[in-house]
Write an enzyme that holds these catalytic residues in place. Structure first.
Site, PDB file in Angstrom:
ATOM      1  N   GLU A 235       7.737  70.466  28.966  1.00 24.05           N
ATOM      2  CA  GLU A 235       8.734  69.646  28.287  1.00 24.05           C
ATOM      3  C   GLU A 235       8.236  70.102  26.897  1.00 24.05           C
ATOM      4  O   GLU A 235       9.714  70.377  26.006  1.00 24.05           O
ATOM      5  CB  GLU A 235       8.753  68.240  28.931  1.00 24.05           C
ATOM      6  CG  GLU A 235       9.081  68.330  30.199  1.00 24.05           C
ATOM      7  CD  GLU A 235      10.581  68.007  30.480  1.00 24.05           C
ATOM      8  OE1 GLU A 235      11.699  68.810  29.768  1.00 24.05           O
ATOM      9  OE2 GLU A 235      11.432  67.869  31.631  1.00 24.05           O
ATOM     10  N   ARG A 239      11.053  72.787  24.966  1.00 26.40           N
ATOM     11  CA  ARG A 239      11.622  71.302  23.962  1.00 26.40           C
ATOM     12  C   ARG A 239      11.180  71.590  22.741  1.00 26.40           C
ATOM     13  O   ARG A 239      12.047  72.271  21.036  1.00 26.40           O
ATOM     14  CB  ARG A 239      11.640  70.079  24.354  1.00 26.40           C
ATOM     15  CG  ARG A 239      12.132  69.415  25.550  1.00 26.40           C
ATOM     16  CD  ARG A 239      12.444  68.507  25.839  1.00 26.40           C
ATOM     17  NE  ARG A 239      13.441  67.747  27.349  1.00 26.40           N
ATOM     18  CZ  ARG A 239      14.091  67.089  27.085  1.00 26.40           C
ATOM     19  NH1 ARG A 239      14.377  66.343  26.972  1.00 26.40           N
ATOM     20  NH2 ARG A 239      14.040  66.806  28.367  1.00 26.40           N
ATOM     21  N   ASP A 368      14.473  76.459  39.423  1.00 24.13           N
ATOM     22  CA  ASP A 368      15.560  76.744  38.461  1.00 24.13           C
ATOM     23  C   ASP A 368      14.797  77.288  37.159  1.00 24.13           C
ATOM     24  O   ASP A 368      15.090  79.066  37.904  1.00 24.13           O
ATOM     25  CB  ASP A 368      16.281  75.328  37.922  1.00 24.13           C
ATOM     26  CG  ASP A 368      15.442  75.031  37.371  1.00 24.13           C
ATOM     27  OD1 ASP A 368      14.045  75.183  37.537  1.00 24.13           O
ATOM     28  OD2 ASP A 368      15.699  73.557  36.911  1.00 24.13           O
ATOM     29  N   GLU A 502      24.407  71.570  32.604  1.00 23.97           N
ATOM     30  CA  GLU A 502      24.084  73.583  32.947  1.00 23.97           C
ATOM     31  C   GLU A 502      25.793  73.935  33.979  1.00 23.97           C
ATOM     32  O   GLU A 502      26.068  74.889  33.301  1.00 23.97           O
ATOM     33  CB  GLU A 502      23.191  72.663  34.329  1.00 23.97           C
ATOM     34  CG  GLU A 502      21.625  73.012  34.109  1.00 23.97           C
ATOM     35  CD  GLU A 502      21.696  71.640  33.417  1.00 23.97           C
ATOM     36  OE1 GLU A 502      22.066  70.930  33.392  1.00 23.97           O
ATOM     37  OE2 GLU A 502      20.282  71.462  33.389  1.00 23.97           O
ATOM     38  N   THR A 588      15.548  77.935  28.446  1.00 24.07           N
ATOM     39  CA  THR A 588      16.201  77.407  29.199  1.00 24.07           C
ATOM     40  C   THR A 588      15.870  75.809  28.856  1.00 24.07           C
ATOM     41  O   THR A 588      17.178  74.945  28.862  1.00 24.07           O
ATOM     42  CB  THR A 588      14.836  77.198  30.489  1.00 24.07           C
ATOM     43  OG1 THR A 588      15.827  76.282  31.370  1.00 24.07           O
ATOM     44  CG2 THR A 588      13.794  75.964  30.169  1.00 24.07           C
TER      45      THR A 588
HETATM   46  C1  DMJ Z   1      16.741  70.531  30.703  1.00 22.10           C
HETATM   47  O1  DMJ Z   1      15.906  70.357  29.368  1.00 22.10           O
HETATM   48  C2  DMJ Z   1      16.649  72.658  30.768  1.00 22.10           C
HETATM   49  O2  DMJ Z   1      17.874  72.858  31.187  1.00 22.10           O
HETATM   50  C3  DMJ Z   1      15.520  72.226  32.233  1.00 22.10           C
HETATM   51  O3  DMJ Z   1      15.201  73.625  32.389  1.00 22.10           O
HETATM   52  C4  DMJ Z   1      16.567  71.246  32.989  1.00 22.10           C
HETATM   53  N1  DMJ Z   1      17.163  70.822  32.417  1.00 22.10           N
HETATM   54  C5  DMJ Z   1      17.096  69.994  31.510  1.00 22.10           C
HETATM   55  C6  DMJ Z   1      19.249  69.384  31.378  1.00 22.10           C
HETATM   56  O4  DMJ Z   1      19.444  68.916  32.222  1.00 22.10           O
END
Ligand code: DMJ
Length: 610
Positions: A235, A239, A368, A502, A588
Site C-alpha cells: 500500500e 499510494r 489482481d 475498478e 495500480t
Molecule cells: C486500490 O488501492 C488499488 O487499485 C489496488 O490495486 C486495489 N484496489 C484499491 C481500490 O479498490
C-alpha cells in the site's frame, strides 16, 4: 523521561566513584594508574631508548623526560577531576528540574537530531533527463455537455478535498460524517497524510493548483518516515511512492522525488527474507518485517510482492541506484523458476521456504495487480521488457482457460480458482481486468488483439450489469453467477460499495480504445449515483448495502476515491490528449508514470546509472 532520570542518577553515581578514586590514600593505586595513564598518553614509545615493557605496562627510562611527564600527568589529572566535578554539578542541577523542564530539554535534543537527519536525507539526487512529458495539462473537451460533466467531477474532487482539508488534514483518510481523521492498519499508526499524497496528481491534472501547493507544503514540512510504525509495503508503495513519483513527474518539484526515495529506503529491509520475497509489512523505524496473520501458512501475497515493479524501476532510473531494480528483478526471476499448477500463479508464497501456500488463484483481491504489473512493465519499458510481456501472455492464457466463463444469461465473468475448483464469483476488484485486457490487446500473442479487446468489452458489460442490477446503481463488493443468480451479491457482507474505482477504470480504458459512447454513458450513471448516495456534507462516504433504498454509510472517504475513482471519471470526460497512453502508464493506484525509453531493461537510459 524516567529512563533519562535513571541514567542521570547512574552517571552521577559512577562519577562519584570515579572521583573518589583520586582521593584514596593508597599510593600503589596511584602508581598503577600513573603507569597505565602513561601508556595511554605516550603510545609510540621508542623501546631502543631504554624503555622496558613490564607486565603489559610501558615504563620509561630515567632522565630529563621524567619531569615533563609528571607535569603532564598532573595537568591531566586536574582536568579529569574538574570535568568530573562539573558533570556532577550538572547532574545535580538536572535532578532539581521539574519533569516538564526535563521533557522540554529532551524534545529540543530530539528535534536537533531530526533536523540533522533531515539535512542528511535531503541531499540532492543526481540529475536525470526527464522522459518526454506529454499531455499533462490539456484535455479540455469541445462539446459543452461533456465539459459540464467534467466540471461536475472536478467539483466533486473539490468537495472531497476541501472536507478532508478541514476535518482530516494530515490524517490518512477522512470520516466524512464524524468529521474527523481516519486510518487503517495498512498505514500503520502514524499520520502520514495518505489522502494528500494519493490526491496530488488528480489535483494537478484538474488544474486545482492552489490545493496542489497546499499538499506540497504539507509534504515538505510534515511527511516524515522516521516513525515507529508498521505499514503495508504494497500500500505504501502504490499510494505513497507511486503518488510522489507521479507528482514529481507532473510538477517537476524535487521534494516529491526526494521523499519517494527516502520512503523507498525505509521499505528495503522488508526484502531481507531467506528468499528475497518481501514481507507484507515492515516497521519503518526498526526495519522488522512480518506477514499478515490471516495469510495461508505465513505466506506473502502475490498481488503485494508482485506490485512493486513499476515504482522500483522508476526509483532506480531517478537515483541511478540499481538496488530497487535488483529487488524486483530478483522476485521475477524466482517466480519464473517455479512450477505453476495448471499454469496459474497461486496467491500465496512463503518467503522463508520459497514454496506456494494454498493453491488459490484470483484476478481479483490477492492476485489482481501482479498481472497488471507484468503488462505495464512491458509498456513502461517502451515495450523492450519482452520477458514481462511473455509472463503476462502465459498467465492470461491460463486464466482464460481455467477462470473465465460465460454465465447462463450470457455474461462473461472471471471466477476464482480454489484447490482445483472454480468458484463462480467475481469481485468488484476483478473488474479492473476489462481495462487490462484492452490495454494488452495491442502486442498480444498470435495477433489476438481483436479477441482481447472483445474480452475487455465483455467484462465491462458484466461489471456494468453488477451496478445496474442494484437499487443504488452502484456495484457490490462481490457478485455471483450461480443457481439462477447473475451478477448479484448474495451474502450480506458482500453488498457494500466503498467508493472503489475498478469498474470506472475499465470504462475509461474501453473508451480510449473504442470511443463507444456507452462507456461515457455508464461512467455518467456511476457519477450521478456516487453524488446522490455517497455524498454527504462532510465529503463522500461508502455505503453498506447497494440493494437497500435507504443506505447506511460506512463513514470512510477512502484515499483511492481521490486518487483513482475521480481521476478515471475526469479522464473519461477529457480528450485523449490528456495523459496519452503512448506516453504514460498508470500504476495500480492510478498514478501516471512516464514511459521510459530505455535501450534495454538495465536502465541504460539514465546516464547516472551507466
Ligand atoms: C486500490 O488501492 C488499488 O487499485 C489496488 O490495486 C486495489 N484496489 C484499491 C481500490 O479498490
Amino acid at each position: 523521561s524516567e529512563k533519562f532520570i535513571l541514567l542521570l542518577i547512574l552517571s552521577a553515581f559512577i562519577t562519584l566513584c570515579f572521583g573518589a578514586f583520586f582521593f584514596l590514600p593508597d599510593s600503589s593505586k596511584h602508581k598503577r594508574f600513573d603507569l597505565g595513564l602513561e601508556d595511554v598518553l605516550i603510545p609510540h614509545v621508542d623501546t631502543s631508548k631504554g624503555d622496558k615493557d613490564l607486565g603489559g605496562f610501558l615504563i620509561h627510562g630515567q632522565g630529563h623526560d621524567e619531569h615533563r611527564h609528571r607535569e603532564e600527568e598532573e595537568r591531566l589529572r586536574n582536568k579529569i577531576r574538574a570535568d568530573h566535578e562539573k558533570a556532577l554539578e550538572e547532574a545535580k542541577e538536572k535532578l532539581k528540574k521539574s519533569r516538564d523542564e526535563i521533557q522540554a530539554e529532551i524534545q529540543t535534543e530530539k528535534n536537533k537530531v531530526v533536523q540533522e537527519l533531515k539535512k542528511k536525507d535531503s541531499k540532492p539526487l543526481p540529475p536525470v533527463p526527464l522522459p518526454n512529458l506529454i499531455g499533462i495539462n490539456s484535455g479540455e473537451p469541445a462539446d459543452p455537455d461533456i465539459r459540464e460533466k467534467r466540471n461536475k467531477i472536478k467539483e466533486m474532487m473539490k468537495h472531497a478535498w476541501d472536507n478532508y482539508r478541514q476535518y482530516g488534514w494530515g490524517h490518512n483518510e477522512l470520516k466524512p460524517i464524524a468529521r474527523k481523521g481516519h486510518s487503517t492498519n495498512i498505514f500503520g499508526n502514524s499520520q502520514m497524510g495518505a489522502t494528500i499524497v494519493d490526491a496530488l496528481d488528480t489535483l494537478y491534472i484538474m488544474g486545482l493548483h492552489d490545493e496542489f501547493r497546499e499538499g506540497q507544503e504539507w509534504i515538505d514540512k510534515n511527511l516524515d518516515f522516521s516513525v515507529n510504525s508498521e505499514v503495508s509495503v504494497f500500500e505504501v508503495n502504490i499510494r505513497f511512492i507511486g503518488g510522489l513519483l507521479a507528482a514529481y513527474y507532473l510538477s517537476g518539484q524535487e521534494v516529491f522525488k526526494i521523499k519517494a526515495v527516502q520512503l523507498a529506503g525505509k521499505l528495503l529491509p522488508a526484502f531481507n527474507t531467506p528468499t528475497g520475497i518481501p514481507w507484507a509489512m515492515v516497521n519503518l523505524k526498526s526495519g522488522v518485517g512480518r506477514n499478515w496473520g490471516w495469510a495461508s501458512a505465513g505466506s506473502s501475497i502475490l498481488a503485494e510482492f508482485g506490485t512493486l515493479h513499476m515504482e522500483f524501476v522508476h526509483l532506480s532510473y531517478l537515483t541511478g541506484d540499481p538496488v530497487y531494480y535488483n529487488k524486483v528483478m530478483h522476485i521475477r526471476k524466482l517466480l519464473q523458476k517455479m512450477d505453476r499448477p495448471n499454469g496459474l500463479y497461486p496467491n500465496y508464497l512463503n518467503p522463508r521456504t520459497g514454496r506456494w501456500g494454498q493453491h488459490h488463484t484470483s484476478v481479483g483481491g490477492l492476485g489482481d495487480s501482479f498481472y497488471e504489473y507484468l503488462l505495464k512493465a512491458w509498456l513502461m519499458s517502451d515495450k523492450m521488457d519482452t520477458e514481462a510481456r511473455k509472463m503476462y501472455d502465459d498467465a492470461i492464457e491460463a486464466i482464460e482457460k481455467h477462470l473465465i466463463r460465460k454465465s447462463n444469461g450470457g455474461l462473461t465473468f472471471i471466477g476464482e480458482w480454489k484447490n482445483g475448483h472454480l468458484e463462480r464469483k467475481m469481485g468488484h476488484l476483478t473488474c479492473f481486468a476489462g481495462g487490462m485486457f484492452a490495454l494488452g490487446a495491442d502486442g498480444s500473442r498470435d495477433d489476438k488483439a481483436g479477441h482481447y479487446l472483445q474480452l475487455g468489452a465483455e467484462i465491462a458489460h458484466t461489471c456494468h450489469e453488477s451496478y445496474d442490477r442494484t437499487t443504488l446503481k452502484l456495484g457490490p463488493e462481490a457478485f455471483k453467477f450461480d443457481g439462477g443468480v447473475e451478477a448479484v451479491a448474495v451474502r450480506q457482507n458482500e453488498k457494500y460499495y466503498i467508493l472503489r474505482p475498478e469498474v470506472i477504470e475499465t470504462y475509461w480504458y474501453m473508451w480510449r480504445f473504442t470511443h463507444d459512447p456507452k462507456y461515457r454513458q455508464w461512467g455518467w450513471e456511476a457519477t450521478q449515483a456516487i453524488d446522490k448516495y455517497c455524498r454527504v456534507s462532510g465529503g463522500f462516504s461508502g455505503v453498506k448495502d447497494v440493494y437497500s433504498s435507504s443506505p447506511t454509510y460506512d463513514d470512510v472517504q477512502q484515499s483511492f476515491f481521490l486518487a483513482e475513482t475521480l481521476k478515471y471519471l475526469y479522464l473519461l470526460f477529457s480528450n485523449d490528449d490528456l495523459l496519452p497512453l503512448d506516453n504514460w502508464v498508470f500504476n495500480t493506484e492510478a498514478h501516471p508514470l512516464p514511459v521510459l525509453h530505455l535501450a534495454n531493461t538495465t536502465l541504460s537510459g539514465n546516464p547516472a546509472y551507466r
